[in-house]
Scaffold this active site. Structure first.
Site, short mmCIF file in Angstrom:
data_model
loop_
_atom_site.label_atom_id
_atom_site.label_comp_id
_atom_site.label_asym_id
_atom_site.label_seq_id
_atom_site.Cartn_x
_atom_site.Cartn_y
_atom_site.Cartn_z
N ARG A 1 70.47 51.69 11.17
CA ARG A 1 69.95 50.31 11.23
C ARG A 1 70.67 49.51 12.31
O ARG A 1 70.05 48.72 13.04
CB ARG A 1 70.12 49.61 9.87
CG ARG A 1 69.27 50.19 8.76
CD ARG A 1 69.09 49.21 7.61
NE ARG A 1 70.33 48.78 7.02
CZ ARG A 1 70.96 49.41 6.03
NH1 ARG A 1 70.45 50.53 5.54
NH2 ARG A 1 72.09 48.94 5.54
N ARG B 1 73.68 51.49 -3.74
CA ARG B 1 72.27 51.57 -3.37
C ARG B 1 72.06 52.65 -2.32
O ARG B 1 72.96 52.90 -1.49
CB ARG B 1 71.79 50.22 -2.85
CG ARG B 1 71.85 49.13 -3.94
CD ARG B 1 71.20 47.84 -3.51
NE ARG B 1 71.82 47.28 -2.31
CZ ARG B 1 71.63 46.03 -1.91
NH1 ARG B 1 70.82 45.24 -2.58
NH2 ARG B 1 72.22 45.59 -0.82
N LYS C 1 74.84 36.13 7.70
CA LYS C 1 73.82 35.19 8.17
C LYS C 1 73.26 34.36 7.02
O LYS C 1 73.02 33.15 7.17
CB LYS C 1 72.71 36.00 8.86
CG LYS C 1 71.54 35.19 9.40
CD LYS C 1 70.77 36.00 10.41
CE LYS C 1 70.26 37.30 9.84
NZ LYS C 1 69.23 37.11 8.81
N ARG D 1 79.73 47.91 -0.85
CA ARG D 1 78.95 47.15 -1.85
C ARG D 1 78.56 48.04 -3.04
O ARG D 1 78.24 49.21 -2.87
CB ARG D 1 77.69 46.57 -1.21
CG ARG D 1 77.98 45.45 -0.24
CD ARG D 1 76.73 44.71 0.19
NE ARG D 1 75.73 45.54 0.84
CZ ARG D 1 74.91 45.08 1.78
NH1 ARG D 1 74.96 43.82 2.14
NH2 ARG D 1 74.01 45.88 2.32
N ARG E 1 62.65 39.43 16.30
CA ARG E 1 63.42 40.66 16.11
C ARG E 1 63.31 41.59 17.32
O ARG E 1 64.14 42.48 17.48
CB ARG E 1 62.92 41.41 14.87
CG ARG E 1 63.16 40.66 13.57
CD ARG E 1 62.66 41.49 12.39
NE ARG E 1 62.76 40.75 11.14
CZ ARG E 1 63.87 40.67 10.40
NH1 ARG E 1 64.95 41.30 10.80
NH2 ARG E 1 63.88 39.98 9.28
#
Length: 1447
Positions: free
Chosen positions: A486, A475, A335, A446, A411
């Site tokens: 999520r 992370r 996005k 990542r 949201r």
């Protein structure tokens, strides 16, 4: 009469040409003139090659001529030769658009003059745009024997630079002067026709011509009187005649400016042609609007091309209101990257709630201080406060002036509702849709460099060295567990939000069919209906949501995002325009902000067109039809368009090659086809130029070119941007991507972008393995570097007639001989590509089983060189990386240099197909992939639209394995090539040749094909079934299955479901009910079923009993029972032959019984007088009693006069559809010698296959030939304890032909693969019977998954099969076997005995055959494997020895 006949050259001419060369001086002489040559190469890669032969013998070749679009054999290159030629002979009239060059020529000395003249005349007739043919020879060879073939027809040009002027001091110029150039003029063989106004004296000359063509003329133009037409000329109606060299009239064109434009405007899409009127400049769609600079005078004062300056700033598109956008997507969906590019494109203000809150806090606004207090206390900021922050920010001047884009907001559903309550309405809501697994892969891969802060991805953007990799950390939030959490939250929220923006909020859900009072009572009582009706609320439309597939490269996603936004902005603009036109208009108001209603504008606009009302020309001069057109335009100098209407059934005449066909509007009943010609297009050939795109030269014109292209325009822009990275690479160096500009005068009228990223050797092999390209392209004659792919093709529709010239120039400049056009799923294909390129069918690939890696299954595409590699944190894909497979699908079109001179023939016949069944789709596929035809007028009538492929609605329906898969449907690209009417046929008017649809629209036809299949017959056989009770469903098609699945969501716990019917559909429905969570004890299955084997029946019954399902066999439905609320409460049944009745209580009934003709189709057919005898009766050619109406599929049968006929539902529907298409082609193909009814009943031999999930988790499949008689049954495995879990049956008839395969097991198998097995002789299947009898086959599924079977399942195996049969017909060893069988037949032995004899004489693997016979078969098999080794790479092939033998 001439002794010479001319045709296009064929590969089989090589032997005759070799003999002709020997007769005319030998190969060495011709190599001296034309360099080294190869006939196969010349035929395949030249622009056009033709052969002349003696009329008495096709094998007696008299001449051969090869022409190219550019001179060859010049060592300094063709472009250098053309430059020198233009400098030396700039006044000779030869240009790229009207000249061809001889690559090779030879003629028999005895017929030299006649052969060459015939070939040149053929060239000038075939290609009317060609005025000159040039031949260049070395001076040393110009006088040789044979070089003077047809020399009287060529004129030698003077020596270049003979006077010393313009001569260059270069090696190329010196070599150029040593070449003799000879020119053939079309005017000497086929002169341009002289055209003048018609007079009465011309009548006698024209009468013989008109008499000869009277039937065609009457059909095309209606009745007319020649003498009156000539005599009645006035200012509005004129007649022109062409005269030959004897000054006798040889043709006539009648023209008139009295045109009924309102009718044409209502029936055709004329937007690109300004509706054929002179629109106000501000409203014109013409991209050539601008300041007129210069007019060229041609011939007798005719108006030439209007050359214009570049568009001024005043011509720019005026945006009435700034765009308002919302973009959403899961974390790591890309996005952020899309937002950056959208800001740059639209100039909007980028807003996220976090940024807005921080800005409000920093500015210490009232809401900012409130938010600060909450955040500092650790509390969440309320939705009300966030909405206040958002509304305040959106009211600021920059957002009002530039527009805005909300990033990831709202949201939640509460925030979405609050936005709506605050009056904030967006124009477009773009949702980036990325599969969860892709998101997880992006996130978990990542890594963070703690020293630099740079983000890497271990797969898509790995660290540059081991040192950096060693210090990377993950992370804490980038674990799969946290990512899944999520995502779950995001998916729940986005589902709730979507209903506010996808139009659902505007829809009122009504339950049941009762009145308002009844519905209210039902709601108060807590009851809920099962039948849902949806009505649209148009007052506050919120249908602005657009999902975009985000699992692709960023540029590809961006193109779709822009397209989605532009589409929604266009909707808003249209609504604003409509609103403005309905309101009162202030004096002097802006045209852009308050356009007059289009109908009012068109009604008052001045006409800008004249029409051809009659045209006739002596057949000898038909290639010169266009000579009339300049004079026609000169007759009506104030008109820019010439139009011509012809019947849909008429063949396309040479005159129409100059015109552009116009697409009819949906629902148009206009009986003729419309063609349009703009005068600029008529004269454009003298000014058209194709060159490499340069931004500084053409960039300013791009916005106007793509202005009317909608979402497609953004793709053109992106492709041009991508090509800039290689602008420094010359075309001679073969860049990976290049853009080309097409200009007329100074005006840019088109852009074409060509790339090479999918035409390297590996990618071309993938195309060959997955498409039937080898049927058209001799790949050994086309190097990979000489192939390319078009990614964008944008040309002003006025100039579509020049598409092939544009392609010719691009192929010349870029040195390409093959050009492809690939399209992705749901991608629109430009009409210019559909009309000009040849479509290629996807090949039927064997499906891989789990864990199998098939060769050439997935195409691995490298990014375009120079493309920007993805490095954004939220992106995980390479630039524009799209890797199709046969499952995902891809559509392919192509054109070769040779095919540029073989344009497809337009077939305008109105063909209407009723029913998107397998038969209907196969019929359409066969027509559309006839390579030399361009079908422009096919309509499919299907109430639910075009199927995407093999949809079973989550297994509610069984799968018709013969229906094209989803990937194949993508490859067929039917949505781009046909019109789809989303309605049902309710009436058939045979006299008017039209059908009436359920939406009251009318579809006229020239050919009607009924292929709707059959539907559940319970509505007319069971009382109350057709009364509209809530909870009563019919499992006839996809819509019925969707209704069943939707109703299950409203079923209350404990409410029972009855499934009625003894069909396979009833079992798949029960299986689906169980998977949807319906308890077995709440399901009642009424009536029996048969799966083709008692053991399988028992296994499925046992599974249902274990689930608690009540199976009631031997009952028939009598009546559907309903209550006062019109809801189903039960089903009344009775035993077969017993009058006693029983009520089965239920809330829902699914009828899945015997099928009969679709009720609406039956009503229409029966009312029109077609013969119906339990099925619709058809002839051997699948024609009904009406010669214009064909039918096929499960709804038809042959007449009773045909004995021992099989039911048509036993035939493979795909094979039936293809056969109907072959019959229809004899009627509509312009090249067909005529329609002929077949003498014999067609033999349908393809197997029929079906599959589905049964109760108990069983997967069932059955593949059967149309007729399965007495067979040997061979069973493997089982489904009980202690078995392999796969129960398979193979059946062979007494001749050893496999006639049926049935499977039941917990594992899904590749059913379509068994279509290749059933119907074959078992000996081809690794001696299946012998292996089974020896105990070597434990499981048929495993047996047919062995490596040897990949060749059997190859779609070209039937060719090998046919080849071996042909060779064995003359083989001694095969003769012994066939002789023994023939003697057995004469002795009266049965089929089983004969089959045993055959097997014994052949032996397993052919080991009993004569060595010579066995070697013959092996050689053919090896050659087959060698030709297809790219796909069949598991076979180890023997190496070739010297002399071509194999070891």
């Amino acid at each position: 009469m001439s002794s010479v006949v001319v045709r296009r050259s064929e590969i089989d001419d090589q032997k005759g040409l070799t003999a002709l060369i020997s007769k005319c001086g030998g190969p060495s002489a011709f190599r001296k003139r034309f360099g080294s040559y190869n006939f196969a190469q010349l035929i395949e890669s030249s622009y056009i090659s033709i052969t002349s032969f003696h009329k008495d013998s096709r094998k007696r070749l008299l001449g051969y001529l090869v022409l190219n679009d550019t001179p060859t054999h010049f060592k300094h290159g063709s472009e250098e030769f053309l430059r020198l030629f233009n400098a030396a002979y700039d006044d000779c009239g030869a240009r790229g658009s009207n000249t061809l060059w001889v690559d090779f020529i030879v003629a028999d000395s005895e017929y030299s003059q006649e052969a060459v003249e015939s070939m040149l005349v053929t060239i000038y007739n075939t290609l009317p745009e060609v005025d000159y043919v040039l031949l260049n020879l070395p001076k040393s060879a110009a006088g040789d024997k044979g070089a003077s073939a047809g020399s009287d027809l060529f004129v030698e040009l003077p020596v270049a630079f003979e006077d010393g002027e313009g001569v260059e001091d270069s090696e190329a110029a010196e070599d150029f002067q040593n070449i003799t150039i000879m020119m053939s003029y079309r005017e000497r063989l086929i002169p341009t026709l002289a055209v003048r106004a018609a007079c009465v004296e011309d009548h006698d000359d024209l009468v013989p011509i008109f008499d000869e063509q009277s039937e065609v003329l009457s059909e095309n133009y209606g009745s007319f009187f020649l003498a009156e037409m000539i005599a009645a000329q006035d200012g509005n109606n004129k007649a022109l005649v062409a005269v030959n060299q004897e000054d006798r009239a040889c043709g006539l064109m009648a023209i008139s400016d009295d045109v009924e434009l309102n009718v044409l405007q209502s029936c055709f899409h004329l937007e690109a042609f300004d509706y054929l009127v002179k629109l106000p400049e501000d409203e014109s769609y013409d991209v050539l609007v601008g300041q007129e600079e210069e007019k060229e005078e041609l011939g007798d004062g005719l108006k030439g091309l209007d050359l214009v300056d570049e568009p001024s700033a005043e011509d720019a598109v005026v945006v009435v209101e700034a765009p308002k956008l919302i973009i959403a997507g899961a974390p790591a969906s890309g996005k952020g990257t899309q937002c950056e590019m959208l800001i740059e494109k639209y100039g909007v203000v980028h807003l996220s709630t976090g940024d807005m809150l921080r800005a409000a806090v920093a500015a210490e606004t009232e809401v900012g201080l409130q938010a600060k207090e909450l955040m500092e206390s650790g509390q969440l900021v309320s939705d009300d406060l966030i909405i206040k922050v958002v509304t305040d920010r959106l009211a600021e001047p920059d957002c009002v002036a530039k527009g805005w884009m909300l990033d990831g907001f709202p949201r939640t559903r509460a925030q979405a509702d609050a936005l709506a309550a605050a009056g904030i309405v967006a124009d477009a809501f773009v949702l980036l849709d990325v599969p969860d697994d892709d998101i997880v892969a992006r996130v978990t891969g990542r890594r963070l460099d703690p020293e630099t802060g740079k983000i890497y991805h271990m797969t898509f953007n790995p660290p540059e060295n081991d040192e950096v990799a060693a210090r990377l950390i993950q992370r804490a939030d980038d674990t799969e567990e946290k990512c899944r959490v999520r995502l779950a939250t995001y998916q729940k929220n986005i589902k709730d939000i979507s209903v506010c923006y996808d139009g659902s909020a505007d829809k009122e859900v009504k339950f049941g069919e009762g009145n308002d009072e009844e519905k209210k009572e039902g709601e108060e009582g807590g009851g809920e209906g099962l039948t849902i009706d949806i009505e649209e609320n148009e007052e506050q439309p919120t249908d602005i949501l657009k999902k975009v597939n985000g699992a692709r490269g960023k540029m590809e996603v961006f193109a779709d995002v822009v397209g989605a936004i532009d589409e929604k902005l266009a909707v808003r603009a249209a609504k604003m325009e409509k609103k403005a036109s309905e309101s009162s208009k202030a004096p002097g108001s802006s045209v852009v902000s308050s356009k007059a209603d289009l109908a009012d504008t068109l009604a008052t606009a001045e006409s800008n067109a004249f029409s051809v009302t009659l045209f006739c020309l002596d057949n000898y001069f038909e290639s010169r039809s266009s000579d009339f057109l300049p004079h026609a335009f000169n007759s009506f100098k104030d008109r820019d368009y010439c139009i011509l209407t012809v019947p849909s059934s008429a063949s396309e005449s040479p005159l129409l090659k100059n015109f552009v066909p116009v697409t009819a509007k949906s629902g148009s009943t206009f009986s003729h086809c419309l063609y349009v010609l703009h005068k600029d297009a008529l004269f454009a050939k003298d000014f058209m130029k194709v060159e490499r795109y340069a931004e500084d030269k053409f960039g300013g014109s791009i916005p106007r070119l793509i202005k009317s292209m909608g979402s497609g325009g953004s793709k053109v822009r992106e492709d041009i941007e991508r090509s800039k990275a290689e602008n420094d690479v010359t075309l001679e160096e073969n860049p990976t991507i290049a853009s080309f500009a097409v200009t007329v005068g100074k005006v840019l009228i088109g852009v074409v972008v060509v790339h090479r990223k999918t035409t390297n050797v590996e990618d071309v092999n993938w195309l060959r393995g997955n498409f039937h390209t080898e049927d058209f392209i001799a790949y050994d004659r086309h190097r990979a570097r000489n192939q390319g792919t078009i990614s964008s093709f944008a040309v002003n529709p006025v100039y579509w007639g020049y598409a092939r010239y544009i392609m010719k120039e691009i192929m010349r400049l870029f040195d390409k001989t093959v050009i492809y056009y690939e399209s992705r799923p749901k991608e629109a294909i430009p009409a210019i590509v559909i009309n000009q390129f040849v479509p290629v069918r996807p090949r039927h690939r064997a499906l891989p089983f789990k864990g199998q890696d098939l060769a050439l299954w997935k195409r691995h595409v490298k990014a375009v060189e120079g493309g920007e590699e993805e490095s954004k944190e939220e992106e995980g894909k390479e630039e524009d990386k799209w890797e199709p497979t046969p499952e995902s699908g891809m559509a392919l079109q192509f054109i070769t240099k040779r095919l540029l001179t073989e344009p497809k023939i337009a077939c305008n016949s109105k063909i209407v197909v009723v029913g998107a069944s397998c038969t209907g789709i196969s019929f359409i596929e066969t027509l559309l992939f006839t390579p030399y035809l361009n079908f422009t007028n096919i309509a499919l009538v299907c109430p639910y639209g075009l199927p995407e492929g093999g949809d079973t609605v989550n297994g509610v329906l069984p799968k018709d394995e013969d229906f094209p898969s989803k990937g194949r449907m993508v490859g067929l690209a039917l949505a781009n090539k046909i019109r789809v009417a989303g309605a049902e046929m309710v009436e058939l008017d045979r006299d008017a040749k039209a059908i009436v649809l359920s939406d009251d629209s009318v579809l006229p036809y020239d050919v009607l094909v009924l292929a709707s299949g059959r539907a559940d017959a319970s509505k007319k056989k069971v009382a109350g079934a057709g009364s509209g009770l809530d909870g009563c469903f019919f499992l006839s098609d996809v819509r019925g299955a969707e209704e069943v699945q939707g109703a299950l969501k409203h079923l209350q716990a404990g409410e029972k479901v009855v499934v009625y019917g003894g069909s396979l559909e009833s079992l798949t429905c029960v299986g689906a009910l169980l998977r949807e969570g319906i308890r077995g004890k709440d399901i009642v299955l009424v009536n029996g079923f048969a799966l083709g084997d008692a053991g399988m029946d028992d296994a499925v019954v046992g599974a249902m009993e274990a689930e608690g399902i009540n199976v009631r066999a031997g009952l028939k439905a009598v009546e559907v029972l309903g209550d006062s609320d019109q809801c189903v409460v039960g089903l009344k049944v009775a035993a077969e032959g017993d009058e006693a009745e029983e009520d089965i209580e239920c809330r829902m009934i699914v009828f899945a019984g015997k099928h009969d003709c679709n009720p609406e189709v039956f009503k229409a057919v029966n009312g029109s007088g077609l013969v119906y005898d339990g099925r619709l009766v058809v002839s051997k050619g699948m024609k009904t009693v009406d010669e214009h109406i064909y039918a096929g599929g499960t709804m038809t049968k042959y007449s009773r006069t045909i004995k021992r006929q099989l039911k048509h539902e036993r035939f493979c529907s795909k094979e039936t559809g293809a056969y109907i298409a072959e019959c229809v082609l004899t009627k509509v193909d312009p090249l067909s010698p005529g329609e002929v009814e077949p003498e014999e009943v067609p033999r349908f031999s393809a197997p029929r296959s079906v599959s589905g999930w049964m109760p108990g988790g069983f997967f069932y499949a059955r593949v059967s030939l149309p007729a399965v008689g007495d067979c040997t049954t061979m069973i493997t495995g089982g489904v009980g304890e202690g078995t392999c879990g796969r129960y398979s049956i193979l059946r062979c008839d007494p001749r050893g032909v496999v006639c049926e395969f049935i499977y039941l097991g917990k594992e899904e198998i590749e059913v379509s693969n068994y279509n290749k097995i059933v119907g074959l002789q078992e000996a081809y299947l690794n001696s299946a019977v012998a292996n089974y009898e020896r105990g070597n086959v434990e499981d048929w599924v495993d047996f047919f998954r062995e490596d040897w079977s990949t060749a059997i399942m190859h779609d070209r195996f039937p060719l090998l099969h046919a080849s071996i049969r042909h060779l064995l017909g003359n083989d001694e060893g095969a003769f012994d076997v066939s002789d023994m069988i023939v003697r057995g037949v004469e002795e009266g032995k049965d089929d089983e005995t004969l089959n045993t004899t055959r097997r014994n004489m052949v032996g397993p693997g052919g080991n009993m055959l004569m060595p010579s016979t066995k070697k013959l078969i092996e050689a053919n098999a090896i050659e087959f494997l060698r030709k297809n080794k790219a796909v069949l790479n598991r076979y180890l092939l023997p190496e070739r020895q010297a002399g071509g033998k194999t070891e």
